[in-house]
Design a protein around this motif. Structure first.
Motif, mmCIF file in Angstrom:
data_model
loop_
_atom_site.group_PDB
_atom_site.id
_atom_site.type_symbol
_atom_site.label_atom_id
_atom_site.label_comp_id
_atom_site.label_asym_id
_atom_site.label_seq_id
_atom_site.Cartn_x
_atom_site.Cartn_y
_atom_site.Cartn_z
ATOM 1 N N MET A 123 0.630 -1.273 -0.008
ATOM 2 C CA MET A 123 0.141 0.282 -0.051
ATOM 3 C C MET A 123 0.921 1.334 -0.064
ATOM 4 N N GLY A 124 0.288 2.278 -0.695
ATOM 5 C CA GLY A 124 1.073 3.608 -0.945
ATOM 6 C C GLY A 124 0.605 4.425 0.584
ATOM 7 N N ALA A 125 1.832 5.274 0.841
ATOM 8 C CA ALA A 125 1.628 6.246 1.967
ATOM 9 C C ALA A 125 2.422 7.314 1.709
ATOM 10 N N ARG A 126 1.961 8.445 2.694
ATOM 11 C CA ARG A 126 2.805 9.933 2.673
ATOM 12 C C ARG A 126 3.456 9.963 3.852
ATOM 13 N N VAL A 127 4.778 10.370 3.893
ATOM 14 C CA VAL A 127 5.433 10.520 5.069
ATOM 15 C C VAL A 127 5.103 11.920 5.907
ATOM 16 N N THR A 128 4.351 11.782 7.127
ATOM 17 C CA THR A 128 3.916 13.034 7.731
ATOM 18 C C THR A 128 4.916 13.519 8.944
ATOM 19 N N ALA A 129 5.825 12.818 9.468
ATOM 20 C CA ALA A 129 6.813 13.054 10.277
ATOM 21 C C ALA A 129 8.076 12.720 9.920
ATOM 22 N N PHE A 161 12.004 11.095 9.827
ATOM 23 C CA PHE A 161 12.696 10.051 10.280
ATOM 24 C C PHE A 161 13.672 10.353 11.035
ATOM 25 N N VAL A 162 13.589 9.841 12.316
ATOM 26 C CA VAL A 162 14.736 10.071 13.211
ATOM 27 C C VAL A 162 15.052 8.944 13.848
ATOM 28 N N ASP A 163 16.388 8.568 13.618
ATOM 29 C CA ASP A 163 16.908 7.293 14.132
ATOM 30 C C ASP A 163 16.311 6.072 13.458
ATOM 31 N N GLY A 164 15.831 6.383 12.215
ATOM 32 C CA GLY A 164 15.170 5.147 11.364
ATOM 33 C C GLY A 164 13.604 5.355 11.393
ATOM 34 N N ASP A 165 13.266 5.999 12.552
ATOM 35 C CA ASP A 165 11.684 5.539 12.784
ATOM 36 C C ASP A 165 11.074 7.244 12.484
ATOM 37 N N GLY A 166 9.601 7.088 11.741
ATOM 38 C CA GLY A 166 9.087 8.158 11.416
ATOM 39 C C GLY A 166 7.678 7.775 11.504
ATOM 40 N N THR A 167 6.851 8.739 10.909
ATOM 41 C CA THR A 167 5.220 8.405 10.901
ATOM 42 C C THR A 167 4.880 8.693 9.534
ATOM 43 N N VAL A 168 3.846 7.814 8.905
ATOM 44 C CA VAL A 168 3.291 7.818 7.485
ATOM 45 C C VAL A 168 1.828 7.877 7.815
ATOM 46 N N LYS A 169 1.136 8.449 6.875
ATOM 47 C CA LYS A 169 -0.221 8.175 6.515
ATOM 48 C C LYS A 169 -0.576 7.057 5.493
ATOM 49 N N LEU A 170 -1.181 6.058 5.810
ATOM 50 C CA LEU A 170 -1.463 5.225 4.729
ATOM 51 C C LEU A 170 -2.552 5.640 3.729
ATOM 52 N N ASP A 171 -2.559 5.164 2.638
ATOM 53 C CA ASP A 171 -3.667 5.444 1.545
ATOM 54 C C ASP A 171 -4.986 5.173 1.968
ATOM 55 N N ASN A 172 -5.384 4.366 2.981
ATOM 56 C CA ASN A 172 -6.303 3.958 3.734
ATOM 57 C C ASN A 172 -6.813 4.739 4.901
ATOM 58 N N GLY A 173 -6.084 6.007 4.900
ATOM 59 C CA GLY A 173 -6.304 7.020 5.998
ATOM 60 C C GLY A 173 -5.625 6.893 7.415
ATOM 61 N N GLU A 174 -4.993 5.681 7.523
ATOM 62 C CA GLU A 174 -4.760 5.200 8.949
ATOM 63 C C GLU A 174 -3.150 5.762 9.275
ATOM 64 N N THR A 175 -2.786 6.222 10.247
ATOM 65 C CA THR A 175 -1.668 6.757 10.474
ATOM 66 C C THR A 175 -0.747 5.767 11.285
ATOM 67 N N TRP A 176 0.506 5.521 10.843
ATOM 68 C CA TRP A 176 1.337 4.193 11.548
ATOM 69 C C TRP A 176 2.751 4.778 11.840
ATOM 70 N N THR A 177 3.367 4.247 12.754
ATOM 71 C CA THR A 177 4.676 4.633 12.918
ATOM 72 C C THR A 177 5.466 3.685 11.862
ATOM 73 N N ALA A 178 6.610 4.351 11.379
ATOM 74 C CA ALA A 178 7.070 3.876 10.049
ATOM 75 C C ALA A 178 8.659 3.630 10.524
ATOM 76 N N ARG A 179 9.122 2.527 9.716
ATOM 77 C CA ARG A 179 10.872 2.436 9.857
ATOM 78 C C ARG A 179 11.111 2.620 8.434
ATOM 79 N N ALA A 180 12.252 3.163 8.171
ATOM 80 C CA ALA A 180 12.884 3.168 6.709
ATOM 81 C C ALA A 180 13.434 1.856 6.565
ATOM 82 N N SER A 181 13.258 1.382 5.124
ATOM 83 C CA SER A 181 13.866 0.137 4.942
ATOM 84 C C SER A 181 15.460 0.398 4.976
ATOM 85 N N ALA A 182 16.147 -0.801 4.995
ATOM 86 C CA ALA A 182 17.732 -0.235 4.977
ATOM 87 C C ALA A 182 18.099 -0.272 3.639
ATOM 88 N N THR A 183 17.533 -0.542 2.437
ATOM 89 C CA THR A 183 17.820 -0.275 1.050
ATOM 90 C C THR A 183 17.381 1.281 0.718
#
Length: 157
Positions: A95-101, A103-125
Protein backbone atom coordinates in the motif's frame (compact mmCIF):
# COMPACT_ATOMS: atom_id res chain seq x y z
CA UNK A 1 -48.67 -52.56 20.10
CA UNK A 2 -48.12 -50.62 16.83
CA UNK A 3 -45.31 -51.50 14.46
CA UNK A 4 -42.82 -48.62 14.78
CA UNK A 5 -41.20 -49.52 11.44
CA UNK A 6 -44.16 -47.98 9.65
CA UNK A 7 -43.18 -44.59 11.12
CA UNK A 8 -39.51 -44.87 10.13
CA UNK A 9 -40.07 -42.50 7.21
CA UNK A 10 -40.61 -39.70 9.74
CA UNK A 11 -37.24 -40.44 11.31
CA UNK A 12 -35.57 -40.22 7.86
CA UNK A 13 -37.19 -36.83 7.19
CA UNK A 14 -36.24 -35.47 10.61
CA UNK A 15 -32.65 -36.69 10.18
CA UNK A 16 -32.46 -35.05 6.73
CA UNK A 17 -33.75 -31.74 8.12
CA UNK A 18 -31.22 -31.87 10.98
CA UNK A 19 -28.41 -32.49 8.46
CA UNK A 20 -29.56 -29.55 6.33
CA UNK A 21 -29.63 -27.25 9.37
CA UNK A 22 -26.13 -28.31 10.38
CA UNK A 23 -25.00 -27.78 6.77
CA UNK A 24 -26.31 -24.22 6.84
CA UNK A 25 -24.07 -23.60 9.84
CA UNK A 26 -20.91 -25.31 8.54
CA UNK A 27 -21.13 -24.66 4.76
CA UNK A 28 -18.72 -27.47 3.86
CA UNK A 29 -21.10 -29.71 1.84
CA UNK A 30 -20.51 -32.64 4.23
CA UNK A 31 -23.92 -32.59 5.89
CA UNK A 32 -25.59 -31.77 2.59
CA UNK A 33 -24.24 -35.06 1.23
CA UNK A 34 -25.44 -36.87 4.37
CA UNK A 35 -28.91 -35.30 4.02
CA UNK A 36 -29.09 -36.33 0.38
CA UNK A 37 -27.96 -39.87 1.23
CA UNK A 38 -30.58 -39.98 3.97
CA UNK A 39 -33.35 -38.92 1.60
CA UNK A 40 -32.33 -41.00 -1.42
CA UNK A 41 -31.06 -44.09 0.40
CA UNK A 42 -32.98 -44.24 3.65
CA UNK A 43 -36.30 -42.68 2.74
CA UNK A 44 -36.20 -44.05 -0.81
CA UNK A 45 -35.79 -47.66 0.32
CA UNK A 46 -38.40 -47.06 3.04
CA UNK A 47 -40.96 -45.90 0.48
CA UNK A 48 -40.17 -48.94 -1.67
CA UNK A 49 -40.94 -51.17 1.34
CA UNK A 50 -37.40 -52.30 2.23
CA UNK A 51 -36.49 -53.53 5.73
CA UNK A 52 -34.91 -51.10 8.22
CA UNK A 53 -31.40 -52.57 7.88
CA UNK A 54 -31.51 -52.12 4.10
CA UNK A 55 -32.63 -48.52 4.60
CA UNK A 56 -29.67 -47.82 6.88
CA UNK A 57 -27.26 -49.57 4.49
CA UNK A 58 -28.60 -47.67 1.47
CA UNK A 59 -28.38 -44.33 3.31
CA UNK A 60 -24.78 -45.07 4.33
CA UNK A 61 -23.73 -46.17 0.83
CA UNK A 62 -25.35 -43.23 -0.96
CA UNK A 63 -23.93 -40.77 1.59
CA UNK A 64 -20.43 -42.23 1.24
CA UNK A 65 -20.62 -42.13 -2.56
CA UNK A 66 -21.72 -38.50 -2.50
CA UNK A 67 -19.07 -37.55 0.09
CA UNK A 68 -16.24 -39.02 -1.94
CA UNK A 69 -17.40 -38.11 -5.45
CA UNK A 70 -19.69 -35.06 -5.58
CA UNK A 71 -18.42 -33.14 -2.54
CA UNK A 72 -14.80 -32.76 -3.79
CA UNK A 73 -16.11 -31.50 -7.14
CA UNK A 74 -18.37 -28.96 -5.45
CA UNK A 75 -15.57 -27.75 -3.16
CA UNK A 76 -13.16 -27.41 -6.10
CA UNK A 77 -15.77 -25.45 -8.04
CA UNK A 78 -16.49 -23.21 -5.07
CA UNK A 79 -12.84 -22.45 -4.29
CA UNK A 80 -11.83 -22.03 -7.93
CA UNK A 81 -14.11 -19.05 -8.37
CA UNK A 82 -12.92 -17.21 -5.27
CA UNK A 83 -9.45 -15.76 -5.10
CA UNK A 84 -7.77 -14.87 -1.86
CA UNK A 85 -8.17 -11.21 -0.98
CA UNK A 86 -5.78 -9.92 1.68
CA UNK A 87 -7.47 -8.27 4.63
CA UNK A 88 -6.47 -6.46 7.81
CA UNK A 89 -2.70 -6.27 8.29
CA UNK A 90 -2.03 -8.49 5.24
CA UNK A 91 -3.62 -5.83 3.01
CA UNK A 92 -1.10 -3.17 4.11
CA UNK A 93 1.88 -4.70 2.29
CA UNK A 94 2.29 -2.87 -1.02
CA UNK A 95 0.00 0.00 0.00
CA UNK A 96 1.13 3.55 -0.68
CA UNK A 97 1.65 6.15 2.03
CA UNK A 98 2.84 9.71 2.57
CA UNK A 99 5.47 10.62 5.16
CA UNK A 100 3.93 12.92 7.79
CA UNK A 101 6.77 13.18 10.35
CA UNK A 102 10.52 13.20 9.76
CA UNK A 103 12.46 10.00 10.25
CA UNK A 104 14.72 10.20 13.30
CA UNK A 105 17.05 7.27 13.99
CA UNK A 106 15.22 5.33 11.28
CA UNK A 107 11.69 5.82 12.67
CA UNK A 108 9.03 8.24 11.44
CA UNK A 109 5.31 8.51 10.83
CA UNK A 110 3.33 7.83 7.65
CA UNK A 111 -0.30 8.21 6.66
CA UNK A 112 -1.38 5.19 4.62
CA UNK A 113 -3.63 5.55 1.58
CA UNK A 114 -6.45 3.99 3.61
CA UNK A 115 -6.29 6.94 6.07
CA UNK A 116 -4.52 5.19 8.95
CA UNK A 117 -1.47 6.75 10.58
CA UNK A 118 1.35 4.35 11.45
CA UNK A 119 4.78 4.50 12.98
CA UNK A 120 7.17 3.67 10.18
CA UNK A 121 10.71 2.42 9.87
CA UNK A 122 12.72 3.19 6.77
CA UNK A 123 13.93 0.10 4.94
CA UNK A 124 17.68 -0.48 4.95
CA UNK A 125 17.89 -0.16 1.16
CA UNK A 126 15.77 2.98 0.72
CA UNK A 127 17.22 5.45 3.21
CA UNK A 128 15.14 7.97 5.18
CA UNK A 129 12.43 9.56 3.03
CA UNK A 130 11.62 13.25 3.42
CA UNK A 131 8.39 14.62 4.91
CA UNK A 132 5.67 14.73 2.24
CA UNK A 133 7.31 12.10 0.02
CA UNK A 134 5.48 8.99 -1.16
CA UNK A 135 6.51 5.56 0.17
CA UNK A 136 5.34 1.97 -0.20
CA UNK A 137 4.77 -0.39 2.72
CA UNK A 138 7.24 -3.25 2.43
CA UNK A 139 6.17 -5.22 5.50
CA UNK A 140 4.42 -4.96 8.86
CA UNK A 141 6.39 -5.66 12.01
CA UNK A 142 3.97 -5.56 14.91
CA UNK A 143 2.74 -1.95 15.19
CA UNK A 144 5.40 -0.59 12.80
CA UNK A 145 5.36 -0.59 9.01
CA UNK A 146 8.61 -0.85 7.10
CA UNK A 147 8.56 1.51 4.12
CA UNK A 148 10.66 2.21 1.05
CA UNK A 149 10.54 5.20 -1.30
CA UNK A 150 7.94 4.90 -4.05
CA UNK A 151 9.52 4.30 -7.44
CA UNK A 152 8.41 6.68 -10.16
CA UNK A 153 6.99 5.11 -13.31
CA UNK A 154 7.76 8.09 -15.53
CA UNK A 155 11.21 9.13 -16.78
CA UNK A 156 10.89 12.76 -15.64
CA UNK A 157 11.25 12.00 -11.91
Amino acid sequence: MPDLAQYLWIAWLVLAVVFVIVELITLEFTFLMLATGTLIGGLGVNLLGGPWWLQVLAAAVVSALLLFTIRPLLLRLLHRSSRAVPTNVDALTGMGARVTAAFVDGDGTVKLDNGETWTARASATGGAPAVGSRVIVQSVRGAIVEVAPEERSDAHG
